[in-house]
Design an enzyme around this catalytic site. Structure first.
Site, mmCIF file in Angstrom:
data_model
loop_
_atom_site.group_PDB
_atom_site.id
_atom_site.type_symbol
_atom_site.label_atom_id
_atom_site.label_comp_id
_atom_site.label_asym_id
_atom_site.label_seq_id
_atom_site.Cartn_x
_atom_site.Cartn_y
_atom_site.Cartn_z
ATOM 1 C CB VAL A 130 -0.990 0.057 1.196
ATOM 2 C CG1 VAL A 130 -2.014 -1.054 1.133
ATOM 3 C CG2 VAL A 130 -0.273 0.082 2.536
ATOM 4 C CE1 TYR A 184 0.790 1.883 14.804
ATOM 5 C CE2 TYR A 184 0.258 2.262 17.122
ATOM 6 C CZ TYR A 184 -0.044 1.687 15.894
ATOM 7 O OH TYR A 184 -1.184 0.935 15.736
ATOM 8 C CE LYS A 205 -2.576 2.721 13.302
ATOM 9 N NZ LYS A 205 -3.410 2.142 12.229
ATOM 10 C CB VAL A 224 -5.388 -6.393 19.198
ATOM 11 C CG1 VAL A 224 -6.206 -7.557 18.657
ATOM 12 C CG2 VAL A 224 -6.230 -5.132 19.312
HETATM 13 P P1 NDP Z 1 -0.670 -7.645 12.020
HETATM 14 O O1 NDP Z 1 0.799 -7.378 11.957
HETATM 15 O O2 NDP Z 1 -1.116 -8.941 12.572
HETATM 16 O O3 NDP Z 1 -1.313 -7.427 10.569
HETATM 17 C C1 NDP Z 1 -0.964 -6.308 9.790
HETATM 18 C C2 NDP Z 1 -1.481 -6.496 8.364
HETATM 19 O O4 NDP Z 1 -1.149 -5.322 7.626
HETATM 20 C C3 NDP Z 1 -0.853 -7.675 7.664
HETATM 21 O O5 NDP Z 1 -1.810 -8.366 6.929
HETATM 22 C C4 NDP Z 1 0.164 -7.020 6.729
HETATM 23 O O6 NDP Z 1 0.304 -7.788 5.542
HETATM 24 C C5 NDP Z 1 -0.537 -5.698 6.393
HETATM 25 N N1 NDP Z 1 0.424 -4.699 5.962
HETATM 26 C C6 NDP Z 1 1.390 -4.099 6.694
HETATM 27 N N2 NDP Z 1 2.131 -3.283 5.933
HETATM 28 C C7 NDP Z 1 1.619 -3.363 4.675
HETATM 29 C C8 NDP Z 1 1.955 -2.770 3.441
HETATM 30 N N3 NDP Z 1 2.960 -1.896 3.330
HETATM 31 N N4 NDP Z 1 1.220 -3.087 2.343
HETATM 32 C C9 NDP Z 1 0.209 -3.946 2.449
HETATM 33 N N5 NDP Z 1 -0.171 -4.555 3.588
HETATM 34 C C10 NDP Z 1 0.544 -4.274 4.689
HETATM 35 O O7 NDP Z 1 -1.264 -6.432 12.879
HETATM 36 P P2 NDP Z 1 -2.757 -6.111 13.387
HETATM 37 O O8 NDP Z 1 -3.749 -7.017 12.800
HETATM 38 O O9 NDP Z 1 -2.701 -5.980 14.849
HETATM 39 O O10 NDP Z 1 -2.897 -4.648 12.795
HETATM 40 C C11 NDP Z 1 -3.908 -4.270 11.857
HETATM 41 C C12 NDP Z 1 -4.214 -2.799 12.047
HETATM 42 O O11 NDP Z 1 -4.729 -2.577 13.353
HETATM 43 C C13 NDP Z 1 -3.003 -1.872 11.919
HETATM 44 O O12 NDP Z 1 -3.406 -0.705 11.228
HETATM 45 C C14 NDP Z 1 -2.638 -1.547 13.365
HETATM 46 O O13 NDP Z 1 -1.982 -0.317 13.463
HETATM 47 C C15 NDP Z 1 -4.022 -1.519 13.979
HETATM 48 N N6 NDP Z 1 -4.084 -1.710 15.428
HETATM 49 C C16 NDP Z 1 -3.502 -2.801 16.016
HETATM 50 C C17 NDP Z 1 -3.561 -2.954 17.390
HETATM 51 C C18 NDP Z 1 -2.867 -4.062 18.111
HETATM 52 O O14 NDP Z 1 -2.656 -3.941 19.343
HETATM 53 N N7 NDP Z 1 -2.537 -5.173 17.458
HETATM 54 C C19 NDP Z 1 -4.306 -1.992 18.227
HETATM 55 C C20 NDP Z 1 -4.860 -0.882 17.491
HETATM 56 C C21 NDP Z 1 -4.779 -0.771 16.150
HETATM 57 P P3 NDP Z 1 1.703 -8.126 4.832
HETATM 58 O O15 NDP Z 1 2.779 -8.112 5.873
HETATM 59 O O16 NDP Z 1 1.483 -9.473 4.213
HETATM 60 O O17 NDP Z 1 1.842 -7.049 3.826
HETATM 61 C C1 8X3 Z 2 -1.713 -0.649 18.786
HETATM 62 C C2 8X3 Z 2 -1.991 -0.448 20.208
HETATM 63 O O1 8X3 Z 2 -1.175 0.738 22.291
HETATM 64 O O2 8X3 Z 2 0.345 -0.840 21.214
HETATM 65 O O3 8X3 Z 2 -2.184 0.415 18.046
HETATM 66 O O4 8X3 Z 2 -0.076 1.300 20.249
HETATM 67 S S1 8X3 Z 2 -0.659 0.232 21.014
#
Ligand code: NDP
Ligand code: 8X3
Length: 253
Positions: free
Chosen positions: A61, A153, A157, A186
């Site tokens: 992306v 980060y 956000k 999460v």
């Molecule tokens: P994961 O690392 O488990 O998943 C992240 C996903 O994003 C993967 O599928 C990865 O796919 C994709 N991704 C990352 N960079 C790119 C890129 N440059 N191009 C395309 N795809 C990309 O993390 P989460 O599921 O936890 O995170 C998902 C979202 O939720 C994020 O935006 C994160 O900031 C947000 N979030 C997460 C929290 C947490 O505590 N886990 C809390 C709050 C928000 P691939 O590597 O195959 O490209």
């Molecule tokens: C992911 C949650 O608190 O680790 O956005 O930044 S935190």
């Protein structure tokens, strides 16, 4: 006719869980990620389990050229996107700003802010043509409050939070719903990515309390998506019971 959802980042975590629930609801899916084998495995699983149609796309992306090529060039039968889940995102590193790694900063800004914008620009135009659609942005509690060493980060956000509000205003005349969800901790691959593969350090993040699961967040996203068409959830903050804000946890270690 089946509805269409586009979920970015289905190779892990929240994106994968949300895409699974959308398939369960009967949505045909456009799914993305950079790890081709995982995108293909996701497609196989969903087609076998739910019998929906899946268009798997492998691109980064961060590249506007790739976003334009794959999403701008969608076959006609996939252009009527009803739901966009802007999920792809990451944290890289956890350093005080004076010790920040510029490449880490750029990865986060390019993915979480610019990538989300590139995808939104293309899809919002498809939705505008039909005067219909729903965009859900993955924000974070880090988009509400900064925490120690989370500087860039948290800034990305906070930018998502501002963009959600701006998108809501700009897309209002076109009957396009815009929502965001702001989860606390999460347990996904998020911390392994943040700590560049250091699994032990990542596991420590979730020790002593029960974090949210990807499915907990996906359930809440589905609540927003399934609201009646005249109802828009602007913002939803979801936390583990043991987490009060971005830096206050009750841990039993
Ligand atoms: P994961 O690392 O488990 O998943 C992240 C996903 O994003 C993967 O599928 C990865 O796919 C994709 N991704 C990352 N960079 C790119 C890129 N440059 N191009 C395309 N795809 C990309 O993390 P989460 O599921 O936890 O995170 C998902 C979202 O939720 C994020 O935006 C994160 O900031 C947000 N979030 C997460 C929290 C947490 O505590 N886990 C809390 C709050 C928000 P691939 O590597 O195959 O490209
Ligand atoms: C992911 C949650 O608190 O680790 O956005 O930044 S935190």
């Amino acid at each position: 006719m089946s509805k269409i959802a586009l979920v970015t980042g289905v190779t892990s975590g929240i994106g994968e869980a949300t895409a699974l629930l959308l398939a369960k609801e009967g949505y045909n899916l456009i799914v993305t990620g950079r790890r081709a084998e995982r995108v293909a495995a996701f497609e196989q699983k969903v087609v076998a389990e739910y019998g929906v149609k899946v268009l798997p796309l492998v691109f980064d992306v961060r590249s506007q050229a790739e976003v334009e090529k794959y999403l701008g060039g969608l076959p006609d039968e996939w252009k009527a996107i009803d739901v966009l889940i802007n999920n792809a995102g990451l944290a890289v590193g956890l350093n005080p700003v004076q010790d920040g790694v510029v490449d880490d900063w750029e990865r986060m800004i390019d993915t979480n802010v610019k990538g989300l914008l590139y995808v939104t620009r293309v899809v919002a135009n498809y939705m505008k043509e039909r005067c219909s659609g729903h965009i859900v942005n993955l924000c974070s509690i880090a988009g509400k409050e900064s925490y120690a060493n989370g500087n860039v980060y948290c800034a990305t956000k906070h930018a998502v939070d501002a963009l959600t509000k701006g998108m809501r205003i700009d897309l209002l005349p076109y009957n396009i719903r815009v929502s965001q969800i702001c989860p606390g901790a999460v347990e996904t691959e998020f911390s392994v990515v943040r700590f560049k593969g250091d699994q032990e350090r990542a596991d420590n993040v979730y020790k002593g309390f029960t974090p949210l699961t990807a499915m907990d967040v996906a359930d809440s996203i589905m609540y927003m998506v399934k609201c009646p068409p005249h109802v828009n959830i602007n913002d939803m903050v979801i936390m583990p019971t043991a987490q009060a804000n971005s830096y206050t946890f009750y841990k039993k270690l």
